[in-house]
Design a protein around this motif. Sequence first.
Motif, PDB file in Angstrom:
ATOM      1  N   LEU A  78       7.698  18.403   2.570  1.00 46.43           N
ATOM      2  CA  LEU A  78       7.005  17.320   2.164  1.00 46.43           C
ATOM      3  C   LEU A  78       5.518  17.378   1.904  1.00 46.43           C
ATOM      4  CD1 LEU A  78       7.360  14.048   1.758  1.00 46.43           C
ATOM      5  CD2 LEU A  78       6.576  13.942   4.056  1.00 46.43           C
ATOM      6  N   GLN A  79       5.061  17.276   0.444  1.00 53.69           N
ATOM      7  CA  GLN A  79       3.855  17.181   0.138  1.00 53.69           C
ATOM      8  C   GLN A  79       3.474  15.599  -0.151  1.00 53.69           C
ATOM      9  OE1 GLN A  79       2.235  19.664  -3.017  1.00 53.69           O
ATOM     10  NE2 GLN A  79       4.651  20.285  -3.526  1.00 53.69           N
ATOM     11  N   VAL A  80       2.315  15.494   0.232  1.00 56.80           N
ATOM     12  CA  VAL A  80       1.635  13.862   0.198  1.00 56.80           C
ATOM     13  C   VAL A  80       0.423  13.823  -0.549  1.00 56.80           C
ATOM     14  CG1 VAL A  80       1.093  11.650   1.588  1.00 56.80           C
ATOM     15  CG2 VAL A  80       2.939  13.351   2.427  1.00 56.80           C
ATOM     16  N   GLU A  81       0.151  13.048  -1.597  1.00 59.86           N
ATOM     17  CA  GLU A  81      -0.843  12.955  -2.248  1.00 59.86           C
ATOM     18  C   GLU A  81      -1.755  12.082  -1.170  1.00 59.86           C
ATOM     19  OE1 GLU A  81      -4.196  12.053  -4.711  1.00 59.86           O
ATOM     20  OE2 GLU A  81      -2.904  10.313  -3.809  1.00 59.86           O
ATOM     21  N   ASP A  82      -3.253  12.633  -1.168  1.00 60.77           N
ATOM     22  CA  ASP A  82      -4.038  12.312  -0.138  1.00 60.77           C
ATOM     23  C   ASP A  82      -4.577  10.620  -0.006  1.00 60.77           C
ATOM     24  OD1 ASP A  82      -4.409  14.825   0.935  1.00 60.77           O
ATOM     25  OD2 ASP A  82      -6.142  15.138  -0.160  1.00 60.77           O
ATOM     26  N   SER A  83      -4.350   9.957  -1.424  1.00 55.81           N
ATOM     27  CA  SER A  83      -4.899   8.572  -1.783  1.00 55.81           C
ATOM     28  C   SER A  83      -3.755   7.577  -1.269  1.00 55.81           C
ATOM     29  CB  SER A  83      -5.191   8.598  -3.057  1.00 55.81           C
ATOM     30  OG  SER A  83      -6.132   9.435  -3.593  1.00 55.81           O
ATOM     31  N   LEU A  93       0.248   2.227 -10.941  1.00 55.71           N
ATOM     32  CA  LEU A  93      -0.316   2.062  -9.571  1.00 55.71           C
ATOM     33  C   LEU A  93      -1.868   2.948  -9.727  1.00 55.71           C
ATOM     34  CD1 LEU A  93       2.825   2.009  -9.024  1.00 55.71           C
ATOM     35  CD2 LEU A  93       2.341   3.773  -7.482  1.00 55.71           C
ATOM     36  N   VAL A  94      -2.697   2.413  -9.055  1.00 52.54           N
ATOM     37  CA  VAL A  94      -3.919   2.923  -9.079  1.00 52.54           C
ATOM     38  C   VAL A  94      -4.454   3.087  -7.662  1.00 52.54           C
ATOM     39  CG1 VAL A  94      -4.471   1.472 -11.022  1.00 52.54           C
ATOM     40  CG2 VAL A  94      -5.122   0.641  -9.004  1.00 52.54           C
ATOM     41  N   ARG A  95      -5.489   4.044  -7.517  1.00 53.65           N
ATOM     42  CA  ARG A  95      -5.873   4.351  -6.108  1.00 53.65           C
ATOM     43  C   ARG A  95      -6.563   3.212  -5.734  1.00 53.65           C
ATOM     44  NH1 ARG A  95      -6.940   9.693  -8.535  1.00 53.65           N
ATOM     45  NH2 ARG A  95      -5.962  11.265  -7.353  1.00 53.65           N
ATOM     46  N   GLU A  96      -6.601   2.836  -4.242  1.00 52.70           N
ATOM     47  CA  GLU A  96      -7.090   1.857  -3.782  1.00 52.70           C
ATOM     48  C   GLU A  96      -8.640   1.928  -3.670  1.00 52.70           C
ATOM     49  OE1 GLU A  96      -5.876  -0.370   0.500  1.00 52.70           O
ATOM     50  OE2 GLU A  96      -6.834   1.479   0.732  1.00 52.70           O
ATOM     51  N   ARG A 149       0.803  -1.089  -0.045  1.00 49.83           N
ATOM     52  CA  ARG A 149       0.011  -0.010   0.009  1.00 49.83           C
ATOM     53  C   ARG A 149       0.959   1.295   0.003  1.00 49.83           C
ATOM     54  NH1 ARG A 149      -3.164   0.841   4.380  1.00 49.83           N
ATOM     55  NH2 ARG A 149      -4.907   1.430   3.145  1.00 49.83           N
ATOM     56  N   LEU A 150       0.845   2.044  -0.823  1.00 49.78           N
ATOM     57  CA  LEU A 150       1.668   3.163  -1.458  1.00 49.78           C
ATOM     58  C   LEU A 150       1.336   4.464  -1.263  1.00 49.78           C
ATOM     59  CD1 LEU A 150       3.136   1.327  -4.614  1.00 49.78           C
ATOM     60  CD2 LEU A 150       3.888   0.953  -2.399  1.00 49.78           C
ATOM     61  N   LYS A 151       2.241   5.419  -0.784  1.00 52.71           N
ATOM     62  CA  LYS A 151       1.870   6.790  -0.775  1.00 52.71           C
ATOM     63  C   LYS A 151       2.862   7.408  -1.885  1.00 52.71           C
ATOM     64  CE  LYS A 151      -0.263   8.418   1.625  1.00 52.71           C
ATOM     65  NZ  LYS A 151      -1.717   8.856   1.453  1.00 52.71           N
ATOM     66  N   VAL A 152       2.399   8.454  -2.440  1.00 58.65           N
ATOM     67  CA  VAL A 152       2.978   9.294  -3.326  1.00 58.65           C
ATOM     68  C   VAL A 152       3.440  10.713  -2.873  1.00 58.65           C
ATOM     69  CG1 VAL A 152       3.052  10.161  -5.571  1.00 58.65           C
ATOM     70  CG2 VAL A 152       2.010   8.123  -5.342  1.00 58.65           C
TER      71      VAL A 152
END
Length: 315
Positions: free
Chosen positions: A69-74, A126-129, A9-12
Amino acid sequence: MDLHILEHRLKVTSIAKQGLFVFTHPLIKLIFLRSRTRCKFLSLTETPEDFTLVLDEEGFKELPCSEYLQVEDSMWLALNVVSNGHASSSSQAVGVTKIAKSVIAPLAEQHVSVFMLSTYQTDFILVREKDLSVVIDTLQEEFNIYREVGGECVPVPSQDVHNGFQKNGKEATVHPVLSPLNKFCVMSLDPDTLPTIATTLIDVLFYSNASHSSQDLDCVKFFSFSLIDGYISLVMDTEAQRQFPADLLFTSSSGELWRMVRIGGQPLGFDECGIVAQISQPLANSDISAYYISTFSFDHALVSLPHRSMSSIML
């Protein structure tokens, strides 16, 4: 063909260049001290704008909170197409080209946003969960779909979610492209020899921001390092390659060089669907190999040098 939904499970994320010093220690730990972290999926890509860092939940825990640090929410999941246990190819083309028609185009038609990460070994989609049920429904006729659970591949039952699916993604517009003059290599490295190049890799990642000076405006800084399930992939231009010992890095027997197509005049965001399809489908129609690496702001396609006039192929 089989489609595997990996366990990660990944964070971008994006690290601002002026704040890289905040993350130097955790990045060195994640890259070089694997026995001290449980991170299994790490990809770090430097562009002129920032560092894009894609990593699993265990790796994300290593990062400090910071204004840089910016983190994409998904939360994102990685898909991988395999055939008989190996990366699948229906033609001589490699990279995103071989999955353009079977994976990328159908997902674009269903307004599923994808984040691509091509490596030396394979291509990760990569796709959103939250989009996973739609992904399975879209691709189940073309693939046997398996999900990794505890290291085992478990068949995914067929689904039908058409009635409940809301198409929320934005359709892709035509974005400007730029083709810098750098020539790029897609390479790998035996993980056991990683300590041997540690000094060079640290220098390239953390201390070479000025390597493409104002005298070389037609080139861009782009360096990508991935360490995923024990496999290392590196994408670098020939200038960076010269800093590494030639006998440790390996590439395909043809030793191909690649030219980059950088997609986007303004940051692309994460909600627009079909950008990868716009680029990969014309290349697939012409059976042209291409690697594709998405970053936090822009997308990048690497096309083999004989096909350097890419813009005419894509129009």
